[in-house]
Scaffold this motif. Structure first.
Motif, PDB file in Angstrom:
ATOM      1  N   GLU A  96      87.702  11.993  33.483  1.00 61.39           N
ATOM      2  CA  GLU A  96      88.802  11.043  33.572  1.00 61.39           C
ATOM      3  C   GLU A  96      89.983  11.647  34.307  1.00 61.39           C
ATOM      4  O   GLU A  96      90.375  12.788  34.060  1.00 61.39           O
ATOM      5  CB  GLU A  96      89.235  10.611  32.168  1.00 61.39           C
ATOM      6  CG  GLU A  96      90.368   9.600  32.165  1.00 61.39           C
ATOM      7  CD  GLU A  96      90.760   9.140  30.776  1.00 61.39           C
ATOM      8  OE1 GLU A  96      91.759   8.385  30.661  1.00 61.39           O
ATOM      9  OE2 GLU A  96      90.071   9.526  29.798  1.00 61.39           O
ATOM     10  N   GLN A 128      87.900   6.533  35.766  1.00 59.30           N
ATOM     11  CA  GLN A 128      88.909   5.580  35.280  1.00 59.30           C
ATOM     12  C   GLN A 128      89.180   5.741  33.785  1.00 59.30           C
ATOM     13  O   GLN A 128      90.147   5.174  33.282  1.00 59.30           O
ATOM     14  CB  GLN A 128      88.439   4.150  35.543  1.00 59.30           C
ATOM     15  CG  GLN A 128      88.338   3.760  37.002  1.00 59.30           C
ATOM     16  CD  GLN A 128      87.754   2.362  37.187  1.00 59.30           C
ATOM     17  OE1 GLN A 128      87.095   1.815  36.293  1.00 59.30           O
ATOM     18  NE2 GLN A 128      88.000   1.763  38.344  1.00 59.30           N
ATOM     19  N   PRO A 154      82.892  -0.415  35.739  1.00 56.42           N
ATOM     20  CA  PRO A 154      84.174  -0.051  36.363  1.00 56.42           C
ATOM     21  C   PRO A 154      85.125  -1.242  36.491  1.00 56.42           C
ATOM     22  O   PRO A 154      84.696  -2.369  36.740  1.00 56.42           O
ATOM     23  CB  PRO A 154      83.771   0.457  37.747  1.00 56.42           C
ATOM     24  CG  PRO A 154      82.345   0.826  37.633  1.00 56.42           C
ATOM     25  CD  PRO A 154      81.757  -0.100  36.613  1.00 56.42           C
ATOM     26  N   ARG A 155      86.388  -0.938  36.325  1.00 56.82           N
ATOM     27  CA  ARG A 155      87.408  -1.938  36.604  1.00 56.82           C
ATOM     28  C   ARG A 155      87.567  -2.061  38.125  1.00 56.82           C
ATOM     29  O   ARG A 155      86.838  -1.437  38.889  1.00 56.82           O
ATOM     30  CB  ARG A 155      88.726  -1.554  35.926  1.00 56.82           C
ATOM     31  CG  ARG A 155      88.587  -1.435  34.417  1.00 56.82           C
ATOM     32  CD  ARG A 155      89.829  -0.903  33.749  1.00 56.82           C
ATOM     33  NE  ARG A 155      90.850  -1.931  33.558  1.00 56.82           N
ATOM     34  CZ  ARG A 155      91.940  -1.756  32.822  1.00 56.82           C
ATOM     35  NH1 ARG A 155      92.151  -0.593  32.202  1.00 56.82           N
ATOM     36  NH2 ARG A 155      92.810  -2.725  32.681  1.00 56.82           N
ATOM     37  N   CYS A 182      87.798  -1.697  41.797  1.00 51.08           N
ATOM     38  CA  CYS A 182      87.673  -0.425  42.521  1.00 51.08           C
ATOM     39  C   CYS A 182      87.531  -0.622  44.028  1.00 51.08           C
ATOM     40  O   CYS A 182      86.988   0.240  44.725  1.00 51.08           O
ATOM     41  CB  CYS A 182      86.515   0.406  41.964  1.00 51.08           C
ATOM     42  SG  CYS A 182      84.966  -0.477  41.693  1.00 51.08           S
ATOM     43  N   ASN A 191      87.208   4.499  31.490  1.00 50.47           N
ATOM     44  CA  ASN A 191      87.002   3.128  31.016  1.00 50.47           C
ATOM     45  C   ASN A 191      85.976   3.082  29.879  1.00 50.47           C
ATOM     46  O   ASN A 191      84.799   2.756  30.087  1.00 50.47           O
ATOM     47  CB  ASN A 191      86.575   2.228  32.173  1.00 50.47           C
ATOM     48  CG  ASN A 191      86.891   0.768  31.891  1.00 50.47           C
ATOM     49  OD1 ASN A 191      87.742   0.459  31.053  1.00 50.47           O
ATOM     50  ND2 ASN A 191      86.208  -0.128  32.567  1.00 50.47           N
TER      51      ASN A 191
END
Length: 399
Positions: free
Chosen positions: A22, A62, A257-258, A260, A64
């Motif tokens: 991270e 991230q 993933p958020r 990207c 996440n």
């Protein structure tokens, strides 16, 4: 053949990377890793090479993640915390088991409705031969757990050896929830047991949700409605929620993933500045292909690629060489045949839809095709190559 003519078409290379944590600057790590791999291994980057990054390291960079408690809190808030119908989950310890822990922790009773003879991505619950022998119509018949056991007994997954009916039931009980298991393929069958429903299918989720709402369900959420915003400081995925998540530990999952797109553009820009080459970049998860032995369709993520540069928009526009050789130019051979086919390729239009010479080519999205190639290249185990460089994908016979 000219001695300087290229003898190799598409090449897919797994690129080794450090373990990502991270907060790491992933764009810098990926760009540097690819450039160093080219230097160490003696190949050159070219325009329209494709750098593909597995979604796992994107989500990890991230940070996440969310916990079972985060899922439980969100499920309770959105579905009321009493009896919840949990329908059409896929059968996977990696993909769904930890999610189910959170769901069960967030309600008093789970009515687990499993599709049969297999789940959405092809994991088999009972063989079609057994279905036929029992005279069961899976499209219309609703089976209780007792009837399922009477007809089919225990059925362990071919690859994992897990009886998912018992496994999922035990998970719910361990979380303090009462559990009832039924087997059906019509979404509205769950409404005989619960009016608050969480539909867990992936690619058919919009239709399932619509059917349930039209049939009078009190509350309907899909997996993309759970963890689509942070809970107590957790990660989330605004677009996909729990879809595309993977087990991290026994009480934590890594989410898809958020947003990207900025990552792929950053990598593209770094490569351009360092090498002068305009590459394409994408993030990929599961490939989209089917295993002929287990009948499992690989794609348990909501999409193959959640982010990609604009040069990867669209589908292939290709001619079928064997069609040209067997039809248009069946009387030619050798250099004359090569020249004729090369000229056909050079003069092909921008849209070959409906052209007989393109039949049998694969009219799928470029990102789905390349992502499938990359998923097979990187594997899912210990290869240590979460980045894949694909070269020559956009070449043809004339290059």
């Amino acid at each position: 053949m000219d001695q300087y003519e290229r003898r190799v078409g598409t090449v897919s290379r797994g690129i080794r990377m450090p373990i990502i944590r991270e907060g790491d600057n992933l764009a810098e790590i990926v760009a540097t890793g690819v450039i160093e791999a080219a230097q160490f291994e003696g190949f050159e980057l070219r325009d329209r090479d494709v750098i593909s990054i597995t979604e796992s390291i994107v989500a990890r960079s991230q940070g996440n993640y969310c916990t079972v408690d985060n899922i439980a809190a969100d499920v309770k808030a959105k579905l009321g915390g009493e009896t919840v119908g949990v329908i059409f989950p896929i059968l996977s310890r990696n993909r769904f088991a930890i999610c189910l822990r959170g769901i069960a922790r967030g309600c008093k009773k789970v009515v687990l409705m499993l599709s049969y003879p297999s789940d959405e991505v092809g994991n088999c619950l009972v063989s079609l031969d057994k279905i036929d022998a029992a005279g069961v119509n899976p499209y219309s018949d609703v089976l209780s757990l007792e009837k399922y056991r009477e007809l089919f007994g225990e059925n362990k997954h071919e690859f994992t050896g897990v009886d998912y009916v018992a496994y999922y039931s035990d998970l719910c009980k361990e979380e303090g929830a009462e559990v009832e298991v039924v087997f059906a393929n019509q979404p509205k069958a769950i409404l005989d047991y619960a009016d608050c429903v969480l539909n867990c299918d992936i690619h058919t989720r919009a239709r399932t949700k619509r059917i349930l709402k039209d049939a009078g369900a009190k509350v309907v959420c899909s997996l993309d409605d759970i963890m689509n915003a942070p809970v107590d400081g957790s990660g989330c995925n605004e677009r996909y929620g729990l879809l595309g998540s993977n087990k991290s530990t026994e009480d934590k999952i890594k989410l898809f993933p958020r947003e990207c797109k900025d990552l792929v553009l950053d990598v593209q820009d770094r490569i351009l500045k360092a090498t002068g080459k305009h590459v394409e970049v994408m993030v990929y998860g599961d490939g989209a292909f089917k295993d002929p032995q287990g009948k499992i369709w690989e794609l348990a993520d909501p999409v193959v690629s959640p982010a990609f540069t604009d040069g990867l928009i669209g589908t292939p526009n290709e001619l079928k060489l064997k069609y040209l050789a067997d039809n248009d130019y069946k009387d030619l051979s050798g250099e004359a045949l090569k020249a004729a086919i090369s000229e056909s390729i050079k003069s092909k239009g921008d849209n070959l839809v409906g052209n007989m010479a393109s039949q049998g080519t694969t009219p799928r999205q470029l990102t789905d095709l390349i992502g499938s190639l990359c998923d097979l290249t990187s594997g899912s185990g210990d290869k240590g190559t979460p980045v894949v460089l694909v070269q020559g994908y956009f070449d043809n016979y004339t290059n």
